[in-house]
Design a protein around this motif. Sequence first.
Motif, PDB file in Angstrom:
ATOM      1  N   ASP A   1       0.833  -1.204   0.000  1.00 30.16           N
ATOM      2  CA  ASP A   1       0.000   0.000   0.000  1.00 30.16           C
ATOM      3  C   ASP A   1       0.866   1.252   0.000  1.00 30.16           C
ATOM      4  OD1 ASP A   1      -2.297  -1.526   0.030  1.00 30.16           O
ATOM      5  OD2 ASP A   1      -2.540  -1.429   2.204  1.00 30.16           O
ATOM      6  N   ILE A   2       1.906   1.231   0.803  1.00 35.46           N
ATOM      7  CA  ILE A   2       2.824   2.370   0.847  1.00 35.46           C
ATOM      8  C   ILE A   2       3.477   2.564  -0.513  1.00 35.46           C
ATOM      9  CG2 ILE A   2       4.977   3.222   1.867  1.00 35.46           C
ATOM     10  CD1 ILE A   2       4.164   1.696   4.426  1.00 35.46           C
ATOM     11  N   ALA A   3       3.916   1.473  -1.124  1.00 30.85           N
ATOM     12  CA  ALA A   3       4.568   1.567  -2.431  1.00 30.85           C
ATOM     13  C   ALA A   3       3.628   2.147  -3.478  1.00 30.85           C
ATOM     14  CB  ALA A   3       5.078   0.191  -2.851  1.00 30.85           C
ATOM     15  N   ASN A   4       2.387   1.663  -3.513  1.00 29.48           N
ATOM     16  CA  ASN A   4       1.425   2.157  -4.508  1.00 29.48           C
ATOM     17  C   ASN A   4       1.119   3.639  -4.300  1.00 29.48           C
ATOM     18  OD1 ASN A   4       1.147  -0.300  -5.840  1.00 29.48           O
ATOM     19  ND2 ASN A   4      -0.502  -0.996  -4.500  1.00 29.48           N
ATOM     20  N   ASN A   5       0.949   4.026  -3.049  1.00 32.11           N
ATOM     21  CA  ASN A   5       0.604   5.419  -2.748  1.00 32.11           C
ATOM     22  C   ASN A   5       1.779   6.367  -2.907  1.00 32.11           C
ATOM     23  OD1 ASN A   5      -2.034   4.679  -2.110  1.00 32.11           O
ATOM     24  ND2 ASN A   5      -1.559   4.349   0.048  1.00 32.11           N
ATOM     25  N   THR A   6       2.992   5.837  -2.796  1.00 33.95           N
ATOM     26  CA  THR A   6       4.189   6.678  -2.832  1.00 33.95           C
ATOM     27  C   THR A   6       4.825   6.723  -4.211  1.00 33.95           C
ATOM     28  OG1 THR A   6       4.624   6.104  -0.517  1.00 33.95           O
ATOM     29  CG2 THR A   6       6.447   7.071  -1.765  1.00 33.95           C
ATOM     30  N   PHE A   7       4.899   5.559  -4.878  1.00 33.21           N
ATOM     31  CA  PHE A   7       5.609   5.472  -6.148  1.00 33.21           C
ATOM     32  C   PHE A   7       4.690   5.189  -7.337  1.00 33.21           C
ATOM     33  CE2 PHE A   7       8.258   3.675  -2.721  1.00 33.21           C
ATOM     34  CZ  PHE A   7       9.302   4.579  -2.719  1.00 33.21           C
ATOM     35  N   GLY A   8       3.406   4.938  -7.092  1.00 36.97           N
ATOM     36  CA  GLY A   8       2.503   4.515  -8.156  1.00 36.97           C
ATOM     37  C   GLY A   8       2.071   5.641  -9.073  1.00 36.97           C
ATOM     38  N   GLU A   9       1.040   5.371  -9.867  1.00 33.95           N
ATOM     39  CA  GLU A   9       0.558   6.337 -10.870  1.00 33.95           C
ATOM     40  C   GLU A   9       0.275   7.706 -10.262  1.00 33.95           C
ATOM     41  OE1 GLU A   9       0.008   6.508 -14.117  1.00 33.95           O
ATOM     42  OE2 GLU A   9       0.591   4.476 -14.684  1.00 33.95           O
ATOM     43  N   GLY A  10      -0.339   7.713  -9.094  1.00 32.43           N
ATOM     44  CA  GLY A  10      -0.654   8.992  -8.463  1.00 32.43           C
ATOM     45  C   GLY A  10       0.296   9.384  -7.362  1.00 32.43           C
ATOM     46  N   GLY A  11       1.347   8.595  -7.177  1.00 31.67           N
ATOM     47  CA  GLY A  11       2.303   8.856  -6.101  1.00 31.67           C
ATOM     48  C   GLY A  11       3.196  10.046  -6.394  1.00 31.67           C
ATOM     49  N   PRO A  12       3.753  10.674  -5.356  1.00 32.42           N
ATOM     50  CA  PRO A  12       4.557  11.881  -5.533  1.00 32.42           C
ATOM     51  C   PRO A  12       6.006  11.623  -5.933  1.00 32.42           C
ATOM     52  CG  PRO A  12       4.351  11.387  -3.202  1.00 32.42           C
ATOM     53  CD  PRO A  12       3.505  10.366  -3.926  1.00 32.42           C
ATOM     54  N   LEU A  13       6.489  10.377  -5.826  1.00 28.36           N
ATOM     55  CA  LEU A  13       7.908  10.113  -6.067  1.00 28.36           C
ATOM     56  C   LEU A  13       8.116   9.441  -7.414  1.00 28.36           C
ATOM     57  CD1 LEU A  13       9.101   8.905  -2.541  1.00 28.36           C
ATOM     58  CD2 LEU A  13       8.799  11.221  -3.426  1.00 28.36           C
ATOM     59  N   SER A  14       8.763  10.145  -8.327  1.00 26.97           N
ATOM     60  CA  SER A  14       9.042   9.596  -9.648  1.00 26.97           C
ATOM     61  C   SER A  14      10.184  10.392 -10.273  1.00 26.97           C
ATOM     62  CB  SER A  14       7.793   9.671 -10.540  1.00 26.97           C
ATOM     63  OG  SER A  14       7.352  11.022 -10.667  1.00 26.97           O
ATOM     64  N   ARG A  15      10.658   9.907 -11.428  1.00 27.28           N
ATOM     65  CA  ARG A  15      11.732  10.569 -12.175  1.00 27.28           C
ATOM     66  C   ARG A  15      11.182  11.069 -13.498  1.00 27.28           C
ATOM     67  NH1 ARG A  15      16.313  12.332 -10.258  1.00 27.28           N
ATOM     68  NH2 ARG A  15      16.320  12.981 -12.417  1.00 27.28           N
ATOM     69  N   TYR A  16      11.508  12.304 -13.849  1.00 26.17           N
ATOM     70  CA  TYR A  16      11.184  12.798 -15.191  1.00 26.17           C
ATOM     71  C   TYR A  16      12.270  12.292 -16.122  1.00 26.17           C
ATOM     72  CZ  TYR A  16       9.856  15.796 -19.044  1.00 26.17           C
ATOM     73  OH  TYR A  16       9.439  16.248 -20.281  1.00 26.17           O
ATOM     74  N   ASP A  17      11.858  11.510 -17.124  1.00 20.51           N
ATOM     75  CA  ASP A  17      12.866  10.857 -17.952  1.00 20.51           C
ATOM     76  C   ASP A  17      12.245  10.447 -19.277  1.00 20.51           C
ATOM     77  OD1 ASP A  17      15.732   9.626 -17.538  1.00 20.51           O
ATOM     78  OD2 ASP A  17      14.565   8.160 -18.661  1.00 20.51           O
ATOM     79  N   LEU A  18      12.460  11.252 -20.300  1.00 17.91           N
ATOM     80  CA  LEU A  18      11.917  10.917 -21.605  1.00 17.91           C
ATOM     81  C   LEU A  18      12.392   9.537 -22.037  1.00 17.91           C
ATOM     82  CD1 LEU A  18      12.270  14.296 -23.541  1.00 17.91           C
ATOM     83  CD2 LEU A  18      10.200  13.295 -22.594  1.00 17.91           C
ATOM     84  N   ASN A  19      11.512   8.792 -22.618  1.00 19.53           N
ATOM     85  CA  ASN A  19      11.822   7.421 -23.016  1.00 19.53           C
ATOM     86  C   ASN A  19      12.623   7.404 -24.315  1.00 19.53           C
ATOM     87  OD1 ASN A  19      11.881   4.698 -22.989  1.00 19.53           O
ATOM     88  ND2 ASN A  19       9.718   4.397 -23.474  1.00 19.53           N
ATOM     89  N   VAL A  20      13.745   8.114 -24.306  1.00 19.85           N
ATOM     90  CA  VAL A  20      14.644   8.159 -25.449  1.00 19.85           C
ATOM     91  C   VAL A  20      16.075   8.131 -24.933  1.00 19.85           C
ATOM     92  CG1 VAL A  20      13.076   9.438 -26.962  1.00 19.85           C
ATOM     93  CG2 VAL A  20      14.613  10.692 -25.452  1.00 19.85           C
ATOM     94  N   SER A  21      16.986   7.717 -25.778  1.00 22.55           N
ATOM     95  CA  SER A  21      18.398   7.643 -25.388  1.00 22.55           C
ATOM     96  C   SER A  21      19.120   8.885 -25.892  1.00 22.55           C
ATOM     97  CB  SER A  21      19.032   6.375 -25.972  1.00 22.55           C
ATOM     98  OG  SER A  21      18.339   5.231 -25.540  1.00 22.55           O
TER      99      SER A  21
END
Length: 502
Positions: free
Chosen positions: A319-339
């Motif tokens: 539950d913590i993982a979903n709420n923290t890192f999931g679709e609506g979670g606040p923790l993520s990286r901005y990273d275009l899916n390109v090299s």
Amino acid sequence: MKKIIISAILLGAFAVTGCNKWLDVKPVAETTKDELFKSQKGFRDALTGAYIHMKHSDAYGNAMMWGNIEFLARNWDVSSTANLAMNNLVNANYTDAAVRTWMDNTYAALYKIVADVNSILENIDIKKNIFTDENYSLIKGEALALRAFAHFDVLRMFGPVPDNPAATIELPYVQAVSSQIVEPIGFLPFTQQILADLDAAEILLKDTDPFVHYSRAELNPPSSMPPPYVVADDFYMYRQIRFNYYAVLALKARVYMWLSAQDPAQKANAAKYAQMVIDAKDHNGTPTFRLGRESDRVAGDYTMTPEHITALHVFNLNDIANNTFGEGGPLSRYDLNVSDGYYYLNNLFPVSERVSDVRWTGMWAYKTTPGATNYAMYRKFNQRSNAPFLQVPLLRLSEMYLVLTECAATKSEAESFYRTYADQKGIPFVNGFATSGWEADRKNKLIREYVREFYAEGQTFFTYKRFNLANLPANWTYVYYNGSAARYIVPKPDREINYHNK
């Protein structure tokens, strides 16, 4: 009669599951020390309280694991420019009121853990005659180790950069529950106190810790072990997530690595204790720990629990993982899916290495929410249905291999340790370290490994601080992180509030 709050026994969002009977503590709001320490159970309850306090959101239940400390390392992006306080944290603006509150709360939380174990340590010798079997040594040894662990993270967060410990930065090493303010001491005396606690814990646990003699399968249910282990006294269960004997050795390796930034001779001590952990075997000759690998990831064990030397059990981790890192979670990286050689994950996990690296495959996923598809989610703490891997690691075997790689005196020795590690993690390492300037190549690879291996575990900022890193290694091909004393030295609370004695 002096009173001590055992509020950690109140089971909250990060409480330990009730299936662990050694943590089945009835809620108690307040009790006198005399009442609490009349029995062996009271000492156990107080120790349990310290472990539960470690899972507070201001400590290892958020701030010191995947929260504030990871923002300091710039491991997360702030998704909204309107979040001024979080942007100030990312930029290490320690004068911001919200940022100061967050840091002050962590300072208080760490010293609260210290207060919990100090209440044990100031009473345990007086009441030694009430203990049965190995309980005296186990409880005292764990309490000393916990006190050292909390103090060490106070030092790493609020103390000086270790390769240039400023004499003006002093911190209190608290060894008693008291209404008096403890006078702060400098870097070297502080680290000497840490090591003294760990030396004492090592002696107490070396021959008495069941984890030294029996496998985790034998100590965890279901088990056929004879009394006092498991059957008669389930306090002995789950030693692999307690501050066991090997956790003491691993913490010593970590502390000596911190000291080696100022005194390279300390690398010998760090390597000694790291090797002791790696060499550990149960009575069947089976290694006590092993490195996590692809089969663990396939089984859904993303935190690689076979390599956990000590950890925190969090019953609602998914539950913590979903709420923290999931679709609506606040923790993520901005990273275009390109090299394109710029964005963070493309530098951390080069495309050429992604196919086999277990820290990438299945660990990162791009969000599908409209407007957020360039944000990558981290899945290390996600759990499959009914998964048994509800552990947040505090010390891991992988760190011991990185310690040995860093401490090795020769290229071939360093390559041997790193290759063993790389083979299990799926890291291409065919040609070894660079022929010319191999030590610089080793350093660059180690820094990258600490970030990849311990992402969302609170170790990146401390790695950068230990190396006194001004910029990320040049081979990362971009400027994203800038380190300085202003970033690395988190100010203590303006007023030395008596956090650690109440």
